[in-house]
Enzyme design. Structure first.
Site, PDB file in Angstrom:
ATOM      1  N   SER A 118       0.834  -1.211   0.000  1.00 23.20           N
ATOM      2  CA  SER A 118       0.000   0.000   0.000  1.00 23.20           C
ATOM      3  C   SER A 118       0.858   1.246   0.000  1.00 23.20           C
ATOM      4  O   SER A 118       0.364   2.338  -0.278  1.00 23.20           O
ATOM      5  CB  SER A 118      -0.843   0.072   1.278  1.00 23.20           C
ATOM      6  OG  SER A 118      -1.537  -1.102   1.477  1.00 23.20           O
ATOM      7  N   HIS A 139      -1.350  -2.910  -7.085  1.00 22.48           N
ATOM      8  CA  HIS A 139      -2.073  -2.555  -5.848  1.00 22.48           C
ATOM      9  C   HIS A 139      -3.551  -2.854  -6.053  1.00 22.48           C
ATOM     10  O   HIS A 139      -4.288  -2.064  -6.635  1.00 22.48           O
ATOM     11  CB  HIS A 139      -1.813  -1.069  -5.547  1.00 22.48           C
ATOM     12  CG  HIS A 139      -2.366  -0.606  -4.240  1.00 22.48           C
ATOM     13  ND1 HIS A 139      -2.609   0.712  -3.977  1.00 22.48           N
ATOM     14  CD2 HIS A 139      -2.710  -1.281  -3.121  1.00 22.48           C
ATOM     15  CE1 HIS A 139      -3.095   0.826  -2.744  1.00 22.48           C
ATOM     16  NE2 HIS A 139      -3.161  -0.362  -2.214  1.00 22.48           N
ATOM     17  N   GLU A 151      -4.168  -0.407  -9.146  1.00 25.12           N
ATOM     18  CA  GLU A 151      -3.212   0.683  -9.339  1.00 25.12           C
ATOM     19  C   GLU A 151      -1.892   0.010  -9.727  1.00 25.12           C
ATOM     20  O   GLU A 151      -1.335  -0.764  -8.943  1.00 25.12           O
ATOM     21  CB  GLU A 151      -3.083   1.443  -8.001  1.00 25.12           C
ATOM     22  CG  GLU A 151      -2.674   2.868  -8.125  1.00 25.12           C
ATOM     23  CD  GLU A 151      -2.605   3.576  -6.748  1.00 25.12           C
ATOM     24  OE1 GLU A 151      -2.636   2.928  -5.691  1.00 25.12           O
ATOM     25  OE2 GLU A 151      -2.491   4.813  -6.769  1.00 25.12           O
ATOM     26  N   ASN A 189      -3.665   6.235  -1.968  1.00 21.75           N
ATOM     27  CA  ASN A 189      -3.491   6.596  -0.554  1.00 21.75           C
ATOM     28  C   ASN A 189      -3.001   8.018  -0.350  1.00 21.75           C
ATOM     29  O   ASN A 189      -3.217   8.605   0.704  1.00 21.75           O
ATOM     30  CB  ASN A 189      -2.559   5.596   0.128  1.00 21.75           C
ATOM     31  CG  ASN A 189      -3.311   4.312   0.433  1.00 21.75           C
ATOM     32  OD1 ASN A 189      -4.464   4.357   0.855  1.00 21.75           O
ATOM     33  ND2 ASN A 189      -2.684   3.179   0.186  1.00 21.75           N
TER      34      ASN A 189
END
Ligand SMILES: NC(=O)c1ccc[n+]([C@@H]2O[C@H](COP(=O)([O-])OP(=O)(O)OC[C@H]3O[C@@H](n4cnc5c(N)ncnc54)[C@H](O)[C@@H]3O)[C@@H](O)[C@H]2O)c1
Length: 296
Positions: A118, A139, A151, A189
């Site tokens: 992450s 991801h 991702e 994120n």
């Protein structure tokens, strides 16, 4: 690509193995913990049953998918024939660097090494291998069988050819891959965590209560879940560690984690998985209530 090895059979690893197996790939699912492998197979079976009951798959599809998965407790046994390894082990930089060093030694020369991290730099992971051009981020989002996005993160040295192969493979899983470059938090994120942190500051400063903050974001911004509840589901410890990566990586105070978040994690209130965060959770029940600490 035909043979996929997935390292780590926790929340993400079982979902990643499920999706590859559903689309006909041979999957070697690897975890150092036999109990985690047993739990993963049970979860995959349950999630496939749900797809069958919704009419998305047949019983035969389910049996085929389960038949495509083998489990291993030794990385060296599971990755021998892998065209692609997707690492989804615990989010800890030392664990990941050790895994990638080992993979580089034992995998065939053509094997692409992907990480589902992450927040850890793909460039840093690639740099401990002799094949940084073949190291990439994949991801996946939780729950993997349901969420459409992957991702795809290009490290500094990741080649165009490898990126294109992973973009194509992701589309074969009926996912939507989005290519991004390797900077702290990538895209997902980097945008999500400051929003969650700001929601926590809004609570900390007494601007509004837990339910009020979540209701504003749900009804006002059409978010399916408020940011405080989402933080509970992600895990408050996970949110804190990603904010620290953003803070360290950019050196910008705007990413500094809210002291309330730090305190809650230190006190063991880590969200849904510990039974309490901003809300209180009862195992086996969908009912949630605002945590007693934040009741007015
Ligand atoms: N949980 C999420 O919502 C989410 C979303 C996107 C990405 N991620 C990322 O996915 C990765 C896995 O997260 P998770 O939530 O599934 O974690 P988890 O704790 O549920 O599972 C991790 C598994 O890795 C295993 N493991 C640890 N070291 C290992 C090793 N050396 N070899 C083999 N197995 C090993 C553990 O036994 C455990 O079963 C992390 O990098 C995390 O940041 C998580």
């Amino acid at each position: 690509m035909k043979n996929i090895a997935v390292i780590g059979s926790g929340t993400m690893g079982n979902g990643i193995a499920h999706v590859f197996a559903q689309f006909g790939y041979q999957v070697a699912l690897i975890d150092i913990n036999q109990g985690a492998l047993d739990k993963a197979l049970a979860t995959i079976g349950k999630n496939l049953d749900r797809q069958v009951s919704k009419g998305l798959l047949t019983e035969e599809d389910k049996a085929k998918a389960l038949g495509n998965i083998s489990t291993f407790t030794a990385v060296s046994d599971g990755v021998k024939a892998a065209d692609l390894v997707v690492e989804a082990a615990t989010e800890n930089v030392d664990i990941k660097l050790n895994i990638f060093k080992e993979l580089d030694q034992i995998c065939p020369a053509h094997t692409i090494l992907a990480s589902n991290t992450s927040s850890i730099s793909i460039t840093k992971i690639g740099s401990v291998t002799g094949r940084p051009d073949k190291v990439i981020g994949m991801h996946f989002m939780n729950p993997v069988p349901v969420m459409k996005l992957i991702e795809v993160i290009r490290g500094y040295a990741t080649s165009d050819e490898v990126t294109n192969q992973i973009m194509e493979l992701s589309s074969n899983l009926q996912k939507v891959p989005v290519e991004v470059n390797d900077y702290p938090g990538f895209v997902a994120n980097r945008i999500l965590m400051p929003m969650i942190n700001e929601a926590i500051y809004t609570l900390f400063e007494g601007v509004a209560g837990v339910e009020e903050i979540d209701t504003v974001m749900k009804l006002g911004m059409a978010h399916p879940m408020g940011p405080l509840q989402l933080a509970d589901f992600i895990g408050l410890d996970v949110c804190l560690s990603i904010l620290r990566v953003l803070h360290d990586g950019f050196g910008n105070p705007k990413y500094a984690p809210c002291p309330l978040l730090v305190n809650m994690v230190q006190a063991g209130y880590k969200g849904a998985k510990t039974g309490e965060g901003f809300y209180k959770y009862t195992p086996g029940s969908k009912d949630i209530t605002v945590s007693t600490q934040f009741k007015k």
